[in-house]
Design a protein around this motif. Structure first.
Motif, mmCIF file in Angstrom:
data_model
loop_
_atom_site.group_PDB
_atom_site.id
_atom_site.type_symbol
_atom_site.label_atom_id
_atom_site.label_comp_id
_atom_site.label_asym_id
_atom_site.label_seq_id
_atom_site.Cartn_x
_atom_site.Cartn_y
_atom_site.Cartn_z
ATOM 1 N N MET A 181 -7.675 5.181 -11.516
ATOM 2 C CA MET A 181 -7.556 3.746 -11.799
ATOM 3 C C MET A 181 -6.617 3.058 -10.806
ATOM 4 N N ILE A 182 -5.470 3.703 -10.522
ATOM 5 C CA ILE A 182 -4.543 3.098 -9.547
ATOM 6 C C ILE A 182 -5.233 2.981 -8.191
ATOM 7 N N ARG A 183 -5.867 4.092 -7.763
ATOM 8 C CA ARG A 183 -6.498 4.106 -6.442
ATOM 9 C C ARG A 183 -7.575 3.026 -6.343
ATOM 10 N N THR A 184 -8.370 2.909 -7.416
ATOM 11 C CA THR A 184 -9.460 1.933 -7.401
ATOM 12 C C THR A 184 -8.910 0.507 -7.398
ATOM 13 N N ALA A 185 -7.859 0.278 -8.168
ATOM 14 C CA ALA A 185 -7.250 -1.065 -8.216
ATOM 15 C C ALA A 185 -6.748 -1.455 -6.832
ATOM 16 N N ILE A 186 -6.112 -0.490 -6.155
ATOM 17 C CA ILE A 186 -5.575 -0.781 -4.818
ATOM 18 C C ILE A 186 -6.702 -0.967 -3.803
ATOM 19 N N LEU A 222 0.833 -1.203 0.000
ATOM 20 C CA LEU A 222 0.000 0.000 0.000
ATOM 21 C C LEU A 222 0.868 1.254 0.000
ATOM 22 N N ALA A 223 1.948 1.220 0.780
ATOM 23 C CA ALA A 223 2.866 2.365 0.808
ATOM 24 C C ALA A 223 3.469 2.564 -0.579
ATOM 25 N N GLN A 224 3.761 1.461 -1.228
ATOM 26 C CA GLN A 224 4.336 1.511 -2.572
ATOM 27 C C GLN A 224 3.328 2.123 -3.560
ATOM 28 N N ALA A 225 2.059 1.726 -3.423
ATOM 29 C CA ALA A 225 1.014 2.277 -4.293
ATOM 30 C C ALA A 225 0.864 3.776 -4.052
ATOM 31 N N ALA A 226 0.991 4.188 -2.774
ATOM 32 C CA ALA A 226 0.883 5.618 -2.464
ATOM 33 C C ALA A 226 2.008 6.391 -3.147
ATOM 34 N N SER A 234 5.621 -5.215 -9.361
ATOM 35 C CA SER A 234 6.320 -4.886 -10.605
ATOM 36 C C SER A 234 5.543 -3.815 -11.397
ATOM 37 N N ASP A 235 4.219 -3.881 -11.382
ATOM 38 C CA ASP A 235 3.434 -2.858 -12.085
ATOM 39 C C ASP A 235 3.581 -1.485 -11.427
ATOM 40 N N LEU A 236 3.625 -1.454 -10.109
ATOM 41 C CA LEU A 236 3.770 -0.168 -9.426
ATOM 42 C C LEU A 236 5.117 0.466 -9.762
ATOM 43 N N GLU A 237 6.135 -0.367 -9.833
ATOM 44 C CA GLU A 237 7.463 0.170 -10.168
ATOM 45 C C GLU A 237 7.448 0.730 -11.586
ATOM 46 N N ARG A 238 6.704 0.079 -12.468
ATOM 47 C CA ARG A 238 6.667 0.548 -13.846
ATOM 48 C C ARG A 238 5.836 1.821 -13.995
ATOM 49 N N ILE A 239 4.886 2.012 -13.110
ATOM 50 C CA ILE A 239 4.173 3.299 -13.087
ATOM 51 C C ILE A 239 5.172 4.406 -12.732
ATOM 52 N N GLY A 240 6.033 4.112 -11.764
ATOM 53 C CA GLY A 240 7.089 5.075 -11.419
ATOM 54 C C GLY A 240 7.961 5.395 -12.631
ATOM 55 N N ASP A 241 8.307 4.369 -13.404
ATOM 56 C CA ASP A 241 9.121 4.574 -14.609
ATOM 57 C C ASP A 241 8.407 5.479 -15.608
ATOM 58 N N GLN A 242 7.119 5.254 -15.787
ATOM 59 C CA GLN A 242 6.364 6.084 -16.734
ATOM 60 C C GLN A 242 6.386 7.547 -16.286
ATOM 61 N N ILE A 294 10.638 4.198 -4.774
ATOM 62 C CA ILE A 294 9.842 3.097 -5.334
ATOM 63 C C ILE A 294 10.740 1.905 -5.652
ATOM 64 N N ASN A 295 11.903 2.184 -6.217
ATOM 65 C CA ASN A 295 12.812 1.093 -6.585
ATOM 66 C C ASN A 295 13.273 0.301 -5.367
ATOM 67 N N SER A 296 13.648 1.005 -4.298
ATOM 68 C CA SER A 296 14.127 0.239 -3.145
ATOM 69 C C SER A 296 12.948 -0.462 -2.468
#
Lengths: 224, 224
Positions: free
Chosen positions: A130-135, A18-22, A89-97, A53-55
């Protein structure tokens, strides 16, 4: 490890996720503000955020791995751990975007600001919803909520398609706006990818909750 | 399940993953040919190929899940299963990138063909070499081979950066080429993403072989 301790550690893992999603949502918000204001300090904040996010990603993977290694999880817990590995892995890729978008904002800093036929803020806000709803669907273990994310994704895709068309039209009509229009096209594609990652997360939640794999349902239906 | 049967099933899983990688490589080859020839039949073949990749992805996930559920795998096998889950997802996303490119080729079918300052074939060939090398590193459990993929990725990134610059320049100089140039920019970005997925695979192989997580090594070094 006693069962009760195992579940306590599963909950810790959920909290970390959850912290990662935030962090991922904060990255989207921040980069939208950076774009609106052309603010390079906010771009730097997005980069710093990505390091966090990476760590975080590594820590979550390690926790999931330890739980898989130390216990023989029951079916529902095993599905949860597999979902966590993918959501992580998806959350990290959101960070990349978001970093990609920040890079565009940085490169555009010296270009004249012009009116463009696109509402990037609206698109970004939808991607973040969308991220918030998915989480939320993960938190509440609710496949119905997760399904609503899939519908929002159609909307983001359509916004991206229209933006691409309108901005290409502008480029051809007014070549002096080509760089700004191109930046906007790329930013829209990045936001559309953020929506895709949120959709992946929702699908993983559905997999976890229902124990069914709903990915590519259309393509399988088409094959039959 | 007896240990020997468990390892037999691990090998079956590896074979399935190799078949999946072959499909991903075929998709890249095919879409490069589709681009060169402007061939819509080849585009359709890329779409068909993606359906095969999608159903393969589900099967591999299920096999990995069954092995996790039925056995308490030893550390090295557990790391292998985690790597397979991630590599599987990257291969599927390579398929998605190829579909995106095929979509661009399809949309561009009525545009006049013009000379562009970019060598898409060279970039695609390098991206495909990265996939092949990443998979080879998996087969041979060789982290050194996997590391060479990381170096190739810098090269693809640089090719993409240069293409973006040159094609934007062309757009501004000659607006009548804007649509073709934009298509090429997006295709280059897709190929760069293919390279990123190959890099992810190589990193997962290193994680499996060395038991170390090398992702984001730079960012962690920078944080210390």
């Amino acid at each position: 490890m006693p069962r009760i301790q195992f579940h306590q550690r599963l909950n810790e893992l959920k909290d970390r996720l959850l912290a990662q999603a935030a962090l991922a949502q904060a990255a989207v918000d921040c980069v939208l503000d950076a774009y609106s204001a052309g603010d390079l300090k906010l771009c730097q904040h997005v980069m710093d955020n990505e390091q966090a996010i990476n760590s975080g990603e590594q820590m979550i993977d390690q926790m999931a791995y330890d739980l898989l290694a130390m216990e023989q999880p029951m079916a529902v817990d095993l599905r949860f751990l597999m979902a966590v590995i993918k959501i992580n892995s998806d959350l990290e890729r959101i960070g990349d975007q978001c970093v990609n978008i920040a890079e565009r904002v940085r490169l555009a800093r010296n270009l004249p600001r012009i009116e463009l036929p696109v509402n990037i803020e609206e698109m970004g806000t939808l991607a973040n919803t969308m991220i918030r709803t998915a989480i939320q669907s993960l938190l509440e273990a609710d496949a119905k909520i997760a399904e609503s994310v899939l519908q929002m994704d159609d909307h983001v895709d359509e916004m991206n398609r229209r933006a691409h068309e309108d901005l290409t039209g502008l480029m051809m009509k007014d070549p002096s706006s080509a760089e700004q229009a191109l930046n906007a096209i790329i930013i829209c594609r990045n936001l559309e990818r953020v929506g895709d990652h949120a959709t992946n997360i929702a699908e993983d939640v559905i997999f976890w909750v229902r124990g069914a794999d709903i990915r590519h349902q259309m393509s399988i239906a088409q094959m039959n």
